[in-house]
Design a protein around this motif. Structure first.
Motif, PDB file in Angstrom:
ATOM      1  N   LEU A   3      35.928 -19.899  46.934  1.00  9.18           N
ATOM      2  CA  LEU A   3      35.575 -19.918  48.363  1.00  9.18           C
ATOM      3  C   LEU A   3      34.776 -21.168  48.712  1.00  9.18           C
ATOM      4  O   LEU A   3      34.980 -21.762  49.770  1.00  9.18           O
ATOM      5  N   LYS A   4      33.881 -21.585  47.811  1.00 11.80           N
ATOM      6  CA  LYS A   4      33.138 -22.832  48.040  1.00 11.80           C
ATOM      7  C   LYS A   4      34.084 -24.029  48.064  1.00 11.80           C
ATOM      8  O   LYS A   4      33.981 -24.899  48.927  1.00 11.80           O
ATOM      9  N   GLN A   5      35.011 -24.066  47.097  1.00  9.07           N
ATOM     10  CA  GLN A   5      35.972 -25.168  47.023  1.00  9.07           C
ATOM     11  C   GLN A   5      36.892 -25.169  48.242  1.00  9.07           C
ATOM     12  O   GLN A   5      37.220 -26.222  48.781  1.00  9.07           O
ATOM     13  N   ALA A   6      37.321 -23.981  48.675  1.00  8.94           N
ATOM     14  CA  ALA A   6      38.189 -23.885  49.850  1.00  8.94           C
ATOM     15  C   ALA A   6      37.470 -24.404  51.087  1.00  8.94           C
ATOM     16  O   ALA A   6      38.061 -25.089  51.924  1.00  8.94           O
ATOM     17  N   LYS A   7      36.191 -24.108  51.204  1.00  8.75           N
ATOM     18  CA  LYS A   7      35.413 -24.605  52.343  1.00  8.75           C
ATOM     19  C   LYS A   7      35.324 -26.125  52.301  1.00  8.75           C
ATOM     20  O   LYS A   7      35.524 -26.799  53.316  1.00  8.75           O
ATOM     21  N   LYS A   8      35.048 -26.687  51.118  1.00 10.83           N
ATOM     22  CA  LYS A   8      34.975 -28.144  50.983  1.00 10.83           C
ATOM     23  C   LYS A   8      36.312 -28.793  51.311  1.00 10.83           C
ATOM     24  O   LYS A   8      36.364 -29.782  52.046  1.00 10.83           O
ATOM     25  N   ILE A  17      45.085 -23.471  51.408  1.00  5.53           N
ATOM     26  CA  ILE A  17      43.679 -23.084  51.387  1.00  5.53           C
ATOM     27  C   ILE A  17      43.485 -21.762  52.120  1.00  5.53           C
ATOM     28  O   ILE A  17      42.788 -20.861  51.642  1.00  5.53           O
ATOM     29  N   GLN A  18      44.109 -21.623  53.290  1.00  5.13           N
ATOM     30  CA  GLN A  18      43.980 -20.376  54.055  1.00  5.13           C
ATOM     31  C   GLN A  18      44.584 -19.198  53.300  1.00  5.13           C
ATOM     32  O   GLN A  18      44.025 -18.102  53.297  1.00  5.13           O
ATOM     33  N   SER A  36      38.785 -27.563  53.054  1.00  6.38           N
ATOM     34  CA  SER A  36      39.107 -27.347  54.452  1.00  6.38           C
ATOM     35  C   SER A  36      38.350 -28.364  55.321  1.00  6.38           C
ATOM     36  O   SER A  36      38.938 -28.964  56.220  1.00  6.38           O
ATOM     37  N   ASP A  37      37.076 -28.550  55.040  1.00  3.55           N
ATOM     38  CA  ASP A  37      36.290 -29.536  55.788  1.00  3.55           C
ATOM     39  C   ASP A  37      36.848 -30.937  55.578  1.00  3.55           C
ATOM     40  O   ASP A  37      36.983 -31.719  56.519  1.00  3.55           O
ATOM     41  N   GLU A  58      40.438 -31.082  57.344  1.00  3.33           N
ATOM     42  CA  GLU A  58      40.345 -31.036  58.796  1.00  3.33           C
ATOM     43  C   GLU A  58      39.687 -32.290  59.351  1.00  3.33           C
ATOM     44  O   GLU A  58      40.021 -32.748  60.431  1.00  3.33           O
ATOM     45  N   ARG A  84      42.188 -18.297  50.485  1.00  2.00           N
ATOM     46  CA  ARG A  84      41.009 -17.637  51.041  1.00  2.00           C
ATOM     47  C   ARG A  84      41.325 -16.178  51.355  1.00  2.00           C
ATOM     48  O   ARG A  84      40.534 -15.282  51.057  1.00  2.00           O
TER      49      ARG A  84
END
Length: 152
Positions: A137-142, A43-44, A144-145, A148, A47
């Motif tokens: 970017l939206k999917q990566a944020k989801k 993901i990082q 990642s959340d 994590e 991004r």
């Protein structure tokens, strides 16, 4: 072998990136058998690629704006230049991964043709790539959340 996250559960597969053991729950968590740490790393990396391409696109758009004469020409040239990174990425993916032995003139000719084709291809794929970057970017944020929140 035991699951790397759930030490009391037997592993049924391994992470495709690092080889850690994964139980059934961890194996089915993502579309591919991958551990949380490796998924976060992916993901990082995605991004960073998205952000890098957007920055390059904006810089080239500004260069195109400065190169034009009239307003419409400036916008068109900015759009034309902004598509170069997207077209270049597509050409790089479809080009065979082999080293070509050429003289320096051959390399200049090769890169000039690749740049021209990248501009042409970029004109058509830029809108789709912008959509992909925003949704990525939206999917990566989801993801990642989600990842994590489940790390031990």
């Amino acid at each position: 072998m035991k699951c790397s996250k759930h030490n009391d559960t037997d592993a049924v597969s391994q992470c495709i990136d690092c080889g850690r053991g994964l139980c059934t729950g961890c194996t089915n968590k993502f579309s591919i058998p991958i551990c949380d740490q490796c998924e976060l790393s992916r993901i990082q990396a995605d991004r960073k690629t998205f952000v890098r391409n957007i920055v390059i696109m904006i810089v080239l758009f500004v260069v195109g704006l400065l190169a034009g004469q009239g307003f419409f020409e400036r916008i068109l040239e900015g759009y034309f230049f902004a598509g170069i990174p997207w077209g270049w990425n597509i050409l790089t993916r479809i080009t065979p991964r082999m080293f070509l032995f050429m003289s320096w003139m051959g390399w200049i000719f090769y890169f000039a043709i690749k740049l021209f084709l990248a501009m042409i291809i970029g004109m058509f794929v830029t809108p789709y790539q912008i959509y992909r970057v925003i949704s990525g970017l939206k999917q990566a944020k989801k993801m990642s959340d989600y990842t994590e929140g489940t790390l031990v």
